[in-house]
Design an enzyme around this catalytic site. Structure first.
Site, mmCIF file in Angstrom:
data_model
loop_
_atom_site.group_PDB
_atom_site.id
_atom_site.type_symbol
_atom_site.label_atom_id
_atom_site.label_comp_id
_atom_site.label_asym_id
_atom_site.label_seq_id
_atom_site.Cartn_x
_atom_site.Cartn_y
_atom_site.Cartn_z
ATOM 1 N N PRO A 94 68.298 21.783 55.051
ATOM 2 C CA PRO A 94 67.661 21.800 53.687
ATOM 3 C C PRO A 94 68.257 23.044 52.888
ATOM 4 O O PRO A 94 68.261 22.965 51.577
ATOM 5 C CB PRO A 94 66.138 22.115 53.891
ATOM 6 C CG PRO A 94 65.815 21.404 55.073
ATOM 7 C CD PRO A 94 66.961 21.765 56.002
ATOM 8 N N GLU A 121 61.484 21.491 64.511
ATOM 9 C CA GLU A 121 61.450 22.469 63.335
ATOM 10 C C GLU A 121 62.686 22.901 62.935
ATOM 11 O O GLU A 121 62.868 23.976 62.186
ATOM 12 C CB GLU A 121 60.508 23.679 63.792
ATOM 13 C CG GLU A 121 59.050 23.120 64.159
ATOM 14 C CD GLU A 121 58.424 22.443 62.563
ATOM 15 O OE1 GLU A 121 58.630 23.292 61.364
ATOM 16 O OE2 GLU A 121 57.902 21.509 62.560
ATOM 17 N N ARG A 159 84.708 5.026 54.063
ATOM 18 C CA ARG A 159 85.109 4.033 53.125
ATOM 19 C C ARG A 159 86.162 4.367 52.416
ATOM 20 O O ARG A 159 86.762 3.772 51.572
ATOM 21 C CB ARG A 159 83.949 3.615 52.442
ATOM 22 C CG ARG A 159 83.368 4.779 51.591
ATOM 23 C CD ARG A 159 81.924 4.176 51.116
ATOM 24 N NE ARG A 159 82.252 3.004 50.264
ATOM 25 C CZ ARG A 159 82.509 2.786 49.109
ATOM 26 N NH1 ARG A 159 82.853 4.067 48.191
ATOM 27 N NH2 ARG A 159 82.491 1.560 48.331
ATOM 28 N N ASP A 174 83.522 3.702 41.719
ATOM 29 C CA ASP A 174 82.261 4.019 42.318
ATOM 30 C C ASP A 174 81.606 5.102 41.379
ATOM 31 O O ASP A 174 82.352 5.922 40.453
ATOM 32 C CB ASP A 174 82.424 4.918 43.747
ATOM 33 C CG ASP A 174 82.749 3.960 44.884
ATOM 34 O OD1 ASP A 174 82.658 2.686 44.569
ATOM 35 O OD2 ASP A 174 83.294 4.259 45.770
#
Length: 258
Positions: A94, A121, A159, A174
């Site tokens: 995060p 954790e 890709r 895209d």
């Protein structure tokens, strides 16, 4: 290009490597993926890879030593495979930078990396401080582990490799791609021409390529203005909006749904 992935759940990657369009990248060797389970490098009868956090608190923390031993085995294997030295070590966290198209494009032109998939954790901070060179986040939410994030990065990179997609230029349009100035892509339609009472926009059936191109551009602008206005602002700041684009946006006014 080679990705070495440290994960407690290597079986999770089987669908990624064996199915879908990007399977061609792995089968052809354009993108090589090697999976490493830190439990294979843990000591003791139980092959323990986690323990309680110092200071108390809920959950468990992945131990540094099995991760380090996994990493050393990877670096030795990469050396034997004549991979470039000094592979980046990526942790999905995060606290990392949010993954964007620009970052994916940069990774797609690299020689790969070591991807560390945390669990529980998190992992012992000492391993992060000593070995991790990059931290990546998929967004402001928390997953059960880094495996899904690793799959997202590897799939997005695969890709973009030449020859992976049937239409070599398809990824150029895209969403977020510089080829469309970082805007959202336009809507797409296919057969039948009428489905449950809804028809295809007439301009797409006209055969007039100039009008079709302009319609698609206006839909990109309208969608971006309505859903991601910061993308329009970024394109404008970079000088990527033509006079016709600005005229269309001014006509939208307060109704970007148009």
């Amino acid at each position: 290009m080679r990705f070495d992935i440290i994960t407690l759940f290597p079986d999770m990657f089987a669908p990624l490597l064996q199915q879908g369009i990007t399977r061609r990248a792995y089968e052809s060797g354009l993108v090589e993926v090697a999976l490493w389970n830190p439990r294979d490098y843990a000591e003791g009868n139980y092959r323990r890879v986690d323990d309680r956090p110092f200071g108390g608190g809920p959950g468990m923390v992945m131990m540094a030593q099995p991760l380090e031993d996994s990493l050393q085995a990877i670096l030795e294997a990469r050396a034997l495979a004549a991979c470039p030295a000094g592979a980046p070590v990526v942790l999905f966290s995060p606290t990392g930078e949010v993954l964007t198209h620009t970052a994916v494009a940069q990774w797609s032109s690299s020689s790969g990396a070591v991807l560390v998939c945390g669990r529980y954790e998190g992992i012992d901070q000492r391993f992060i401080d000593r070995y991790v060179t990059h931290q990546i986040s998929l967004g402001d939410f928390v997953l059960s582990g880094g495996e899904i994030a690793a799959m997202a990065l590897v799939d997005a990179v695969a890709r973009l490799q030449p020859g992976v997609l049937n239409d070599a230029g398809s990824h150029q349009f895209d969403s977020f791609n510089p080829a469309i100035d970082g805007l959202l892509d336009c809507p797409h339609y296919t057969r039948p021409e009428v489905w449950q009472g809804q028809g295809v926009p007439p301009v797409l059936l006209s055969g007039h390529h100039g009008q079709i191109e302009r319609w698609r551009r206006e839909r990109q602008l309208a969608l971006s203005a309505r859903l991601r206005p910061e993308l329009v602002d970024a394109a404008r700041s970079a000088g990527r909006l033509a006079r016709a684009d600005e005229k269309f946006l001014s006509q939208l006014g307060d109704d970007p749904v148009r």
